[in-house]
Motif scaffolding. Structure first.
Motif, PDB file in Angstrom:
ATOM      1  N   UNK B  12       1.066  -1.191   0.269  1.00 34.17           N
ATOM      2  CA  UNK B  12       0.217  -0.101  -0.388  1.00 34.17           C
ATOM      3  C   UNK B  12       0.628   1.418   0.317  1.00 34.17           C
ATOM      4  N   UNK B  13       0.841   1.942  -0.754  1.00 32.13           N
ATOM      5  CA  UNK B  13       1.222   3.058  -1.405  1.00 32.13           C
ATOM      6  C   UNK B  13       0.500   4.734  -1.639  1.00 32.13           C
ATOM      7  N   UNK B  14       1.223   5.748  -1.385  1.00 29.90           N
ATOM      8  CA  UNK B  14       0.446   7.199  -1.029  1.00 29.90           C
ATOM      9  C   UNK B  14       1.147   7.490  -3.190  1.00 29.90           C
ATOM     10  N   UNK B  80       6.706   8.115  -8.441  1.00 31.57           N
ATOM     11  CA  UNK B  80       5.667   8.796  -8.781  1.00 31.57           C
ATOM     12  C   UNK B  80       3.836   8.247  -8.925  1.00 31.57           C
ATOM     13  N   UNK B  81       3.823   6.921  -8.052  1.00 31.95           N
ATOM     14  CA  UNK B  81       2.722   6.468  -8.065  1.00 31.95           C
ATOM     15  C   UNK B  81       1.272   7.313  -8.433  1.00 31.95           C
ATOM     16  N   UNK B  82       0.848   7.099  -9.482  1.00 30.89           N
ATOM     17  CA  UNK B  82      -0.577   7.110  -9.438  1.00 30.89           C
ATOM     18  C   UNK B  82      -1.166   6.461  -9.095  1.00 30.89           C
ATOM     19  N   UNK B  83      -2.714   7.001  -8.947  1.00 29.51           N
ATOM     20  CA  UNK B  83      -4.332   6.206  -8.532  1.00 29.51           C
ATOM     21  C   UNK B  83      -4.509   4.832  -9.469  1.00 29.51           C
ATOM     22  N   UNK B 114      -1.754  -1.177  -3.859  1.00 27.18           N
ATOM     23  CA  UNK B 114      -3.114  -0.191  -3.966  1.00 27.18           C
ATOM     24  C   UNK B 114      -2.319   1.498  -3.792  1.00 27.18           C
ATOM     25  N   UNK B 115      -2.884   1.528  -4.849  1.00 27.23           N
ATOM     26  CA  UNK B 115      -2.320   3.434  -4.731  1.00 27.23           C
ATOM     27  C   UNK B 115      -3.485   3.996  -3.945  1.00 27.23           C
ATOM     28  N   UNK B 116      -3.180   4.832  -2.500  1.00 25.24           N
ATOM     29  CA  UNK B 116      -4.483   5.547  -1.780  1.00 25.24           C
ATOM     30  C   UNK B 116      -4.521   7.066  -2.095  1.00 25.24           C
TER      31      UNK B 116
END
Lengths: 116, 116
Positions: B12-14, B80-83, B114-116
């Motif tokens: 789980x990441x932001x 640079x994770x995106x939803x 999962x990107x929050x």
């Protein structure tokens, strides 16, 4: 154009019956491989069976067989004597066997539900 | 028999964070592949490596990079994770047997990001 087409989004089958999952493909490459994978609800992707474009006989692996009709470009998966554990998503995939092409191209899948 | 090992199984990441996914191929397999499977989608090929060199590239975003190490394990780095990066990420491995070989890809259990 879609390279792999699976026209059955979902199927319900009575336990112990045989089931056929449809797959058609599109390629101009004479050398290719066709694969079927099973994805249970837990998410892992399990290899089931392989058919090469030059294979003379239909592939079989236990209860799985592949009905390969090259002229029709179809590679249907047949599961004999279905079991409750066969309930899963099934993906047909193709790899064109030319140098530098490593990827599998998947169809959209068929969700199979076995009814007790 | 040993299978493809992926870690972590869940992550789980932001948004805007980075993530690193690891893959350990089946022993003596020298080719690894990465696929992304969005919710309700079929797996999409990202990239592959053979003998530590990139062998094929698919629709991998520029924010993602990958490499294969001398022990054949591979890592997928995502920045640079995106939803929209929320997905199941599969690694697969195979052992090439020459040009045109059936080259069956065996998949790991996947990493659910999962990107929050």
């Amino acid at each position: 154009a879609q390279k792999i087409t699976q026209t059955q989004p979902g199927m319900f089958v009575q336990e112990k019956e045989a089931v056929t999952l449809d797959c058609t493909y599109d390629t101009s490459d004479p050398s290719y491989g066709l694969f079927w994978y099973k994805q249970p609800s837990s998410g892992e992707m399990i290899f089931l069976i392989y058919q090469g474009s030059y294979d003379q006989q239909n592939a079989t692996e236990g209860r799985y067989s592949l009905n390969f009709q090259k002229a029709r470009k179809s590679a249907n998966l047949v599961i004999s004597a279905s079991q409750l554990g066969d309930s899963a998503m099934y993906f047909c995939a193709m790899r064109e066997l030319n140098f530098g092409n490593e990827k599998l191209t998947f169809g959209t899948g068929t969700r199979l539900t076995i009814i007790p | 028999a040993a299978g493809v090992i992926q870690s972590p199984r869940h992550l789980i990441k932001e948004k805007r964070e980075t993530a690193t996914l690891k893959c350990y191929p089946i022993p003596r397999h020298d080719t690894v592949y990465w696929y992304q499977q969005g919710p309700g989608q079929d797996p999409q090929f990202l990239i592959s490596f053979y003998e530590k060199m990139q062998s094929d590239k698919g629709s991998i975003p520029d924010r993602f990079s990958a490499q294969q190490f001398s022990d054949y394990h591979s890592e997928l780095n995502m920045s640079s994770l995106e939803l929209g990066d929320s997905a199941l990420y599969f690694c697969a491995s195979s052992s090439p047997q020459g040009a045109g070989a059936k080259n069956i890809q065996y998949f790991g259990a996947g990493t659910r990001l999962s990107v929050l």
